[in-house]
Design a protein around this motif. Sequence first.
Motif, short mmCIF file in Angstrom:
data_model
loop_
_atom_site.label_atom_id
_atom_site.label_comp_id
_atom_site.label_asym_id
_atom_site.label_seq_id
_atom_site.Cartn_x
_atom_site.Cartn_y
_atom_site.Cartn_z
N SER A 1 0.76 -1.09 0.05
CA SER A 1 -0.04 -0.02 -0.18
C SER A 1 0.85 1.27 -0.07
N LEU A 2 0.15 2.25 -0.21
CA LEU A 2 1.05 3.74 -0.05
C LEU A 2 1.45 3.96 1.13
N GLU A 3 0.90 3.23 2.40
CA GLU A 3 1.49 3.49 3.53
C GLU A 3 2.94 3.01 3.75
N PRO B 1 3.65 13.01 4.03
CA PRO B 1 2.33 12.25 3.66
C PRO B 1 1.59 13.35 2.89
N GLU B 2 1.81 14.50 2.59
CA GLU B 2 1.08 15.30 1.21
C GLU B 2 1.44 14.72 0.05
N GLU B 3 2.78 14.34 -0.15
CA GLU B 3 3.08 13.67 -1.44
C GLU B 3 2.44 12.32 -1.54
N ILE B 4 2.22 11.40 -0.68
CA ILE B 4 1.60 10.12 -0.68
C ILE B 4 0.10 10.28 -1.09
N GLU B 5 -0.52 11.35 -0.35
CA GLU B 5 -1.95 11.53 -0.70
C GLU B 5 -2.14 12.04 -2.20
N ARG B 6 -1.15 12.77 -2.72
CA ARG B 6 -1.26 13.45 -4.05
C ARG B 6 -1.08 12.05 -5.03
N ARG C 1 5.55 5.52 3.79
CA ARG C 1 5.69 6.65 4.72
C ARG C 1 6.90 6.30 5.67
N ARG D 1 -1.98 9.08 -4.22
CA ARG D 1 -2.75 7.93 -4.42
C ARG D 1 -3.81 7.66 -5.59
#
Length: 70
Positions: free
Chosen positions: A46-48, A58-63, A51, A65
């Motif tokens: 997962s993208l987690e 975190p903001e890069e990971i959300e972008r 981390r 997703r």
Amino acid sequence: KILSLGQFLLSVNKLSLNQLKRHPYISFYQARDIVDYRRLRGPLKSLEDLRLLKDFPPEEIERMRPYVEF
């Protein structure tokens, strides 16, 4: 997979460093970290998992997703 017109999901566990870094939201350093992670720890689940890496706040990971698949 096609997400919508002109957008494709990135298979982060299959693409090479050069293929990953072509995406506008993934830098060379992030692509390198993904490839190194896979080499050392196996496929991302997962993208987690990102981390754990310094180049993925975190903001890069959300972008990222909406654009990745596993």
